[in-house]
Design an enzyme around this catalytic site. Structure first.
Site, PDB file in Angstrom:
ATOM      1  N   ALA A  62      10.753  13.513  70.525  1.00  0.00           N
ATOM      2  CA  ALA A  62      12.135  13.149  70.849  1.00  0.00           C
ATOM      3  C   ALA A  62      12.133  12.331  72.142  1.00  0.00           C
ATOM      4  O   ALA A  62      11.262  12.509  72.994  1.00  0.00           O
ATOM      5  CB  ALA A  62      12.966  14.413  71.029  1.00  0.00           C
ATOM      6  N   GLY A 107       8.744  16.122  68.244  1.00  0.00           N
ATOM      7  CA  GLY A 107       9.432  15.650  67.043  1.00  0.00           C
ATOM      8  C   GLY A 107       8.551  14.783  66.153  1.00  0.00           C
ATOM      9  O   GLY A 107       8.769  14.717  64.934  1.00  0.00           O
ATOM     10  N   GLU A 110       6.700  17.115  64.143  1.00  0.00           N
ATOM     11  CA  GLU A 110       7.652  17.784  63.243  1.00  0.00           C
ATOM     12  C   GLU A 110       7.974  16.909  62.021  1.00  0.00           C
ATOM     13  O   GLU A 110       8.178  17.411  60.921  1.00  0.00           O
ATOM     14  CB  GLU A 110       8.913  18.170  64.027  1.00  0.00           C
ATOM     15  CG  GLU A 110       8.615  19.350  64.983  1.00  0.00           C
ATOM     16  CD  GLU A 110       9.706  19.616  65.999  1.00  0.00           C
ATOM     17  OE1 GLU A 110      10.089  18.654  66.705  1.00  0.00           O
ATOM     18  OE2 GLU A 110      10.184  20.756  66.084  1.00  0.00           O
ATOM     19  N   GLU A 130       6.582  20.855  73.993  1.00  0.00           N
ATOM     20  CA  GLU A 130       7.921  21.055  74.558  1.00  0.00           C
ATOM     21  C   GLU A 130       7.939  22.058  75.702  1.00  0.00           C
ATOM     22  O   GLU A 130       8.705  21.927  76.651  1.00  0.00           O
ATOM     23  CB  GLU A 130       8.903  21.508  73.462  1.00  0.00           C
ATOM     24  CG  GLU A 130       9.337  20.409  72.511  1.00  0.00           C
ATOM     25  CD  GLU A 130       8.419  20.247  71.311  1.00  0.00           C
ATOM     26  OE1 GLU A 130       7.265  20.717  71.356  1.00  0.00           O
ATOM     27  OE2 GLU A 130       8.864  19.632  70.328  1.00  0.00           O
TER      28      GLU A 130
HETATM   29  N1  CO8 Z   1      10.407  10.017  75.204  1.00  0.00           N
HETATM   30  C1  CO8 Z   1      10.735   8.895  75.865  1.00  0.00           C
HETATM   31  N2  CO8 Z   1       9.815   7.993  76.299  1.00  0.00           N
HETATM   32  C2  CO8 Z   1       8.526   8.269  76.046  1.00  0.00           C
HETATM   33  C3  CO8 Z   1       8.112   9.431  75.368  1.00  0.00           C
HETATM   34  C4  CO8 Z   1       9.125  10.347  74.908  1.00  0.00           C
HETATM   35  N3  CO8 Z   1       8.835  11.450  74.218  1.00  0.00           N
HETATM   36  N4  CO8 Z   1       6.764   9.437  75.294  1.00  0.00           N
HETATM   37  C5  CO8 Z   1       6.337   8.310  75.900  1.00  0.00           C
HETATM   38  N5  CO8 Z   1       7.401   7.614  76.350  1.00  0.00           N
HETATM   39  C6  CO8 Z   1       7.382   6.329  77.082  1.00  0.00           C
HETATM   40  C7  CO8 Z   1       6.943   6.523  78.525  1.00  0.00           C
HETATM   41  O1  CO8 Z   1       8.040   6.934  79.324  1.00  0.00           O
HETATM   42  C8  CO8 Z   1       6.433   5.144  78.846  1.00  0.00           C
HETATM   43  O2  CO8 Z   1       7.527   4.306  79.093  1.00  0.00           O
HETATM   44  P1  CO8 Z   1       7.605   3.446  80.494  1.00  0.00           P
HETATM   45  O3  CO8 Z   1       6.429   2.521  80.401  1.00  0.00           O
HETATM   46  O4  CO8 Z   1       8.921   2.779  80.383  1.00  0.00           O
HETATM   47  O5  CO8 Z   1       7.475   4.447  81.580  1.00  0.00           O
HETATM   48  C9  CO8 Z   1       5.806   4.666  77.547  1.00  0.00           C
HETATM   49  O6  CO8 Z   1       6.369   5.479  76.514  1.00  0.00           O
HETATM   50  C10 CO8 Z   1       4.299   4.844  77.502  1.00  0.00           C
HETATM   51  O7  CO8 Z   1       4.018   6.196  77.793  1.00  0.00           O
HETATM   52  P2  CO8 Z   1       2.955   6.654  78.919  1.00  0.00           P
HETATM   53  O8  CO8 Z   1       2.874   5.623  79.998  1.00  0.00           O
HETATM   54  O9  CO8 Z   1       3.294   8.051  79.327  1.00  0.00           O
HETATM   55  O10 CO8 Z   1       1.601   6.611  78.057  1.00  0.00           O
HETATM   56  P3  CO8 Z   1       0.307   7.482  78.306  1.00  0.00           P
HETATM   57  O11 CO8 Z   1      -0.719   6.929  77.378  1.00  0.00           O
HETATM   58  O12 CO8 Z   1      -0.030   7.560  79.743  1.00  0.00           O
HETATM   59  O13 CO8 Z   1       0.690   8.977  77.837  1.00  0.00           O
HETATM   60  C11 CO8 Z   1       1.629  10.603  76.320  1.00  0.00           C
HETATM   61  C12 CO8 Z   1       0.988   9.211  76.484  1.00  0.00           C
HETATM   62  C13 CO8 Z   1       0.571  11.685  76.645  1.00  0.00           C
HETATM   63  C14 CO8 Z   1       2.048  10.718  74.878  1.00  0.00           C
HETATM   64  C15 CO8 Z   1       2.835  10.750  77.277  1.00  0.00           C
HETATM   65  O14 CO8 Z   1       3.673   9.617  77.134  1.00  0.00           O
HETATM   66  C16 CO8 Z   1       3.676  11.967  77.018  1.00  0.00           C
HETATM   67  O15 CO8 Z   1       3.298  13.063  77.402  1.00  0.00           O
HETATM   68  N6  CO8 Z   1       4.850  11.812  76.338  1.00  0.00           N
HETATM   69  C17 CO8 Z   1       5.760  12.884  76.093  1.00  0.00           C
HETATM   70  C18 CO8 Z   1       5.293  13.724  74.929  1.00  0.00           C
HETATM   71  C19 CO8 Z   1       6.236  14.902  74.719  1.00  0.00           C
HETATM   72  O16 CO8 Z   1       6.397  15.752  75.571  1.00  0.00           O
HETATM   73  N7  CO8 Z   1       6.860  14.965  73.514  1.00  0.00           N
HETATM   74  C20 CO8 Z   1       7.793  16.019  73.176  1.00  0.00           C
HETATM   75  C21 CO8 Z   1       9.196  15.565  73.465  1.00  0.00           C
HETATM   76  S1  CO8 Z   1      10.421  16.850  73.204  1.00  0.00           S
HETATM   77  C22 CO8 Z   1      10.625  16.931  71.531  1.00  0.00           C
HETATM   78  O17 CO8 Z   1      10.047  16.176  70.774  1.00  0.00           O
HETATM   79  C23 CO8 Z   1      11.538  17.936  70.913  1.00  0.00           C
HETATM   80  C24 CO8 Z   1      12.578  18.442  71.860  1.00  0.00           C
HETATM   81  C25 CO8 Z   1      13.567  19.362  71.171  1.00  0.00           C
HETATM   82  C26 CO8 Z   1      14.502  18.578  70.283  1.00  0.00           C
HETATM   83  C27 CO8 Z   1      15.898  19.045  70.414  1.00  0.00           C
HETATM   84  C28 CO8 Z   1      16.866  17.901  69.984  1.00  0.00           C
HETATM   85  C29 CO8 Z   1      18.242  18.000  70.517  1.00  0.00           C
END
Ligand code: CO8
Length: 255
Positions: A62, A107, A110, A130
């Site tokens: 997400a 997500g 998921e 999460e």
């Molecule tokens: N949301 C928004 N932006 C994201 C996300 C995300 N989940 N993941 C990556 N991005 C963006 C980064 O912010 C970055 O953007 P910017 O260059 O503008 O800063 C760009 O993508 C590239 O990402 P990174 O620079 O972080 O790339 P890395 O290779 O260093 O890292 C990772 C990759 C490990 C995947 C890292 O980006 C990360 O940890 N991302 C988040 C992963 C995460 O925690 N996912 C779970 C999200 S919560 C969810 O899915 C469910 C919540 C419950 C739902 C309820 C609904 C109401």
């Protein structure tokens, strides 16, 4: 478009296309996925392949930036509508395959969990991180992951937020296969293992297995008896058994 829908051979191909955010699920993308799934349900495709643009991410989950600053009712509605969209993958009349070409987190995983099958590239990493955000999965992860890999392993992934590589995912039954080469080619080749069979009968097999998770075994056996009898009544069953006796290849007509 952040979601691209195309067709190749007998497959519909849905591509999450927001590489600048690792294909993260903004609310707009979830709505686009919903529309695309409606279109797939109306199409002649015999299988749905889902993948992400690039070789870095299937989908990073997400959109965390969008989730912030919403009130609780908005969060709940968001979780419910995201769940409803992802459930549409499961209830499609055709099987689906997630081609996990990179990160599949939150997500993103998921979505893959709602698919009938999952193939992972060697560099793929999967997880429900999460908990590291102070959250728990909200798009079906707490329900589908334990059904797939068992409660203890699912709880470990959900409670530690630990992500796993393709080898470990294969070992615990989270993915069916590790992909070599181009994910789309791998997906099309995997799909050929079942797309030549009767689509309605494949649907009955999926239903029988999926319903097993929701009922005690004596109820499940009754369901299996009903659904296998329904399969027996199809023209394709008649054709399949006749072809066996006549020592020829069956020609299924999806009827
Ligand atoms: N949301 C928004 N932006 C994201 C996300 C995300 N989940 N993941 C990556 N991005 C963006 C980064 O912010 C970055 O953007 P910017 O260059 O503008 O800063 C760009 O993508 C590239 O990402 P990174 O620079 O972080 O790339 P890395 O290779 O260093 O890292 C990772 C990759 C490990 C995947 C890292 O980006 C990360 O940890 N991302 C988040 C992963 C995460 O925690 N996912 C779970 C999200 S919560 C969810 O899915 C469910 C919540 C419950 C739902 C309820 C609904 C109401």
């Amino acid at each position: 478009m952040a979601v691209e829908l195309g067709y190749r051979e007998e497959a519909a191909i849905l591509v999450l296309n927001r590489p600048e955010a690792l294909n993260a699920l903004s609310f707009a993308i979830v709505a686009e996925i919903d529309n695309a799934l409606e279109e797939v349900a109306r199409s002649d495709a015999r299988v749905l392949l889902i993948t992400g643009t690039g070789d870095k991410a299937f989908c990073a989950g997400a959109d965390i930036k969008e989730l912030r600053n919403r009130d609780l009712m908005a969060q709940k509605r968001g979780a419910e509508s995201g769940q409803a969209t992802i459930s549409k993958i499961e209830t499609l009349p055709i099987p689906s395959i997630a081609l996990i070409n990179g990160y599949a987190f939150g997500g993103g995983l998921e979505i893959a969990l709602a698919c009938t099958f999952r193939l992972a590239a060697k560099q793929a990493r999967m997880g429900l991180p999460e908990i590291k955000l102070g959250l728990i999965p909200g798009y079906g992860g707490t329900q589908r992951l334990p059904r797939l890999i068992g409660e203890a392993r699912a709880l470990e992934m959900i409670m530690t937020g630990r992500t796993i590589d393709a080898e470990e995912a294969l070992h615990i039954g989270l993915v069916n296969q590790i992909m070599e080469g181009d994910p789309l080619e791998a997906g099309l080749a995997f799909a050929k293992g079942f797309t030549r069979y009767s689509l309605p009968v494949l649907g009955l097999a999926r239903q029988a297995v999926m319903r097993a998770a929701d009922m005690p075994i004596h109820e499940g056996l009754k369901t299996e008896a009903d659904l296998s009898t329904l399969a027996f009544r199809t023209g394709d069953a008649e054709e399949g058994m006749a072809a066996f006796e006549e020592k020829r290849k069956p020609e299924f007509r999806d009827a």
